[in-house]
Scaffold this active site. Sequence first.
Site, short mmCIF file in Angstrom:
data_model
loop_
_atom_site.label_atom_id
_atom_site.label_comp_id
_atom_site.label_asym_id
_atom_site.label_seq_id
_atom_site.Cartn_x
_atom_site.Cartn_y
_atom_site.Cartn_z
CE LYS A 167 -17.80 51.93 -4.26
NZ LYS A 167 -17.82 53.38 -4.50
CD GLU A 182 -11.14 47.93 4.70
OE1 GLU A 182 -11.03 47.01 5.49
OE2 GLU A 182 -12.18 48.61 4.58
N GLY A 205 -13.70 53.62 -0.41
CA GLY A 205 -12.38 54.22 -0.63
C GLY A 205 -11.48 54.04 0.58
#
Length: 414
Positions: free
Chosen positions: A200, A124, A129
């Site tokens: 990401k 996660e 973040g």
Amino acid sequence: MVQVAVMGHGVVGSGVVEVLENHRDSIAKRAKEEINIKYILDIRDFPDSPYANKFTKSFDDILNDQEVKVVAEVMGGVNPAYDFTKRCLLAGKSVVTSNKELVATKGAELLAIAKDNNVNYLFEASVGGGIPIIRPMSQCLAANDVVEIAGILNGTTNFILTKMIKDHMSFEDALKMAQELGYAERNPAADVEGHDACRKIAILASLAYGKHIYPELVHTQGITKITLEDVAYAASWGGVIKLIGQVKRLEDGKLDISVEPMLIDSSSQLAGVDDVFNGILVKGDATGDVVFYGKGAGKLPTASAVVADIIDCVKHLKARKYLYWADGDASLVKPYEETEYPVYIRLESDDKTKASEKVLELFPGAKVIARTNAPENEIAFTTGSISVSESDKAIAELEKNGISVKSKIRISDL
Ligand code: HSE
């Protein structure tokens, strides 16, 4: 009581220890088990740490301890994190991580190992973040076909661009501030060159489309060439420049995926995402637009996501969470040169009349934009949709005519 280990005691690792220790009672209630940190792995010495007795320099202490059921890998980088993660999973330990580089490069393989060994590999904290995004995408949005994901995925570059836009601060000063605040990667080139955002969006695309999209398949461009002149033109145009990671499925089934600075309209939901904040827009065929917003970097926001995964693993020690994608290859992605979008171009020429004629010849329908205090020899304009190869060819033609092209930035439709 469940014993866990934390590998790495840097910014995120020390945050994980802090969150686990400071919230011990409430975490125990939520996990329905007390969670105890048995080992902290780091090659450095921390003699003054209140947890000094938990430190080890030997990975084998963790690997060989049957009591350790969950391991947080917060070391960063591929080596030795890849080897350690693999061995933990093979030994029947669940692993949670904030390590986007490892998930983006080895995710398919590690997820398969976790599946074969009936343990979990959760990440996660690897994107956004402290923003919940992996779990919502894999669970809450599971009924949707994801049409598009677009996000401001890197806190450091967003912080730098915000300082440039709002305070006219230099790139270098803003980067220094971001480093001092603990937002930047160990090597900030990973932030400013776009590699962190690339990892990401690669993770989000793999999750959304079920096949591993490797970072090298993603066209990646950072913010180092963005100037205060471009920032001023973006404002005259009615928007801002943001570093956007974007993926969308095209009609031919291929993915248009990239990380690059983009001009986005002020009315876009991502335009007001400033400072270290991240914003991620997920377009689902059933849900329409869903936006996730929050602090995308920093010790405690990221640690909070790592600890949430630890709690999830502790609650599911004998069950697997469904988080999986298969291996993928280059055939999934549309070659970047073939992708099409409008662009903003800024150039300099001592013969502005000739340059304007050439611009209109090569970019029919180009619209000139102005800014206050522009030097005499400067022209900036926007184009209609054009393929990357066509716009590059036209730019080469401008250059051949003695026109110096200073910037080309994608205009987004967000
Ligand atoms: N360097 C990263 C960022 C940290 O600035 O977003 C969080 O992944």
